[in-house]
Design a protein around this motif. Structure first.
Motif, short mmCIF file in Angstrom:
data_model
loop_
_atom_site.label_atom_id
_atom_site.label_comp_id
_atom_site.label_asym_id
_atom_site.label_seq_id
_atom_site.Cartn_x
_atom_site.Cartn_y
_atom_site.Cartn_z
N UNK A 1 0.56 -1.39 -0.02
CA UNK A 1 -0.27 -0.18 -0.05
C UNK A 1 0.75 1.64 -0.16
N UNK A 2 1.95 0.88 0.63
CA UNK A 2 2.89 2.72 1.09
C UNK A 2 3.15 2.80 -0.33
N UNK A 3 3.94 1.42 -1.23
CA UNK A 3 4.66 2.05 -2.60
C UNK A 3 3.56 2.56 -3.53
N UNK A 4 2.25 1.79 -3.75
CA UNK A 4 1.21 2.12 -4.37
C UNK A 4 0.83 3.23 -4.20
N UNK A 5 0.46 4.26 -2.85
CA UNK A 5 0.74 5.13 -2.65
C UNK A 5 1.53 6.34 -3.63
N UNK A 6 2.73 5.74 -3.43
CA UNK A 6 3.98 6.93 -3.57
C UNK A 6 4.37 6.52 -5.48
N UNK A 7 3.96 5.33 -5.55
CA UNK A 7 4.29 5.37 -7.64
C UNK A 7 3.07 3.94 -8.21
N UNK A 8 2.04 5.09 -7.89
CA UNK A 8 0.68 3.93 -8.52
C UNK A 8 0.76 3.85 -10.18
N UNK A 9 1.52 3.53 -10.27
CA UNK A 9 2.04 3.05 -11.75
C UNK A 9 2.77 1.84 -11.57
N UNK A 10 2.98 0.76 -10.19
CA UNK A 10 3.55 -0.05 -10.76
C UNK A 10 2.64 -1.65 -10.34
N UNK A 11 2.59 -2.36 -11.68
CA UNK A 11 1.92 -3.65 -11.87
C UNK A 11 1.49 -4.91 -10.62
N UNK A 12 2.99 -4.53 -9.74
CA UNK A 12 3.29 -5.72 -8.64
C UNK A 12 3.88 -5.63 -7.32
N UNK A 13 3.39 -5.98 -6.00
CA UNK A 13 4.42 -5.81 -5.61
C UNK A 13 4.88 -7.21 -4.78
N UNK A 14 5.70 -8.38 -5.05
CA UNK A 14 6.10 -9.21 -4.62
C UNK A 14 7.23 -9.88 -3.48
N UNK A 15 6.80 -10.34 -3.34
CA UNK A 15 8.64 -11.38 -2.16
C UNK A 15 9.11 -11.85 -2.80
#
Length: 85
Positions: free
Chosen positions: A64-78
């Motif tokens: 959520x923090x990453x998507x707020x800062x960079x809304x155009x990111x497609x996916x966040x994975x571990x």
């Protein structure tokens, strides 16, 4: 600074806002990679790797923090917790 470098800088800044909460529980997160198709790869560290709440922390905190800062990111994975890949 190119756009990929700027995006990585924004991701790192977003992670810094969450790190104090992870550190309080003996964990951390490491930025691993931003792929060409805008997938962010993170590595959970310390107690975050095996915590039963890691999925919630990952999605509601880190992603959520990453998507707020960079809304155009497609996916966040571990990169190291299979269920979050």
């Amino acid at each position: 600074m190119d756009s990929k470098e700027k995006t990585i800088e924004l991701i790192e800044q977003a992670l810094e806002t969450v790190r104090p909460y992870l550190h309080a529980d003996g964990g951390d997160v490491k930025f691993v990679e931003l792929t060409d198709d805008l997938v962010v790869k993170l590595e959970l560290q310390g107690s975050c790797q095996s915590c039963p709440m890691s999925a919630m922390t990952f999605r509601a905190g880190l992603e959520e923090s990453i998507r707020k800062a960079v809304p155009y990111i497609n996916k966040v994975v571990s990169s190291n917790v299979p269920e979050l890949a």
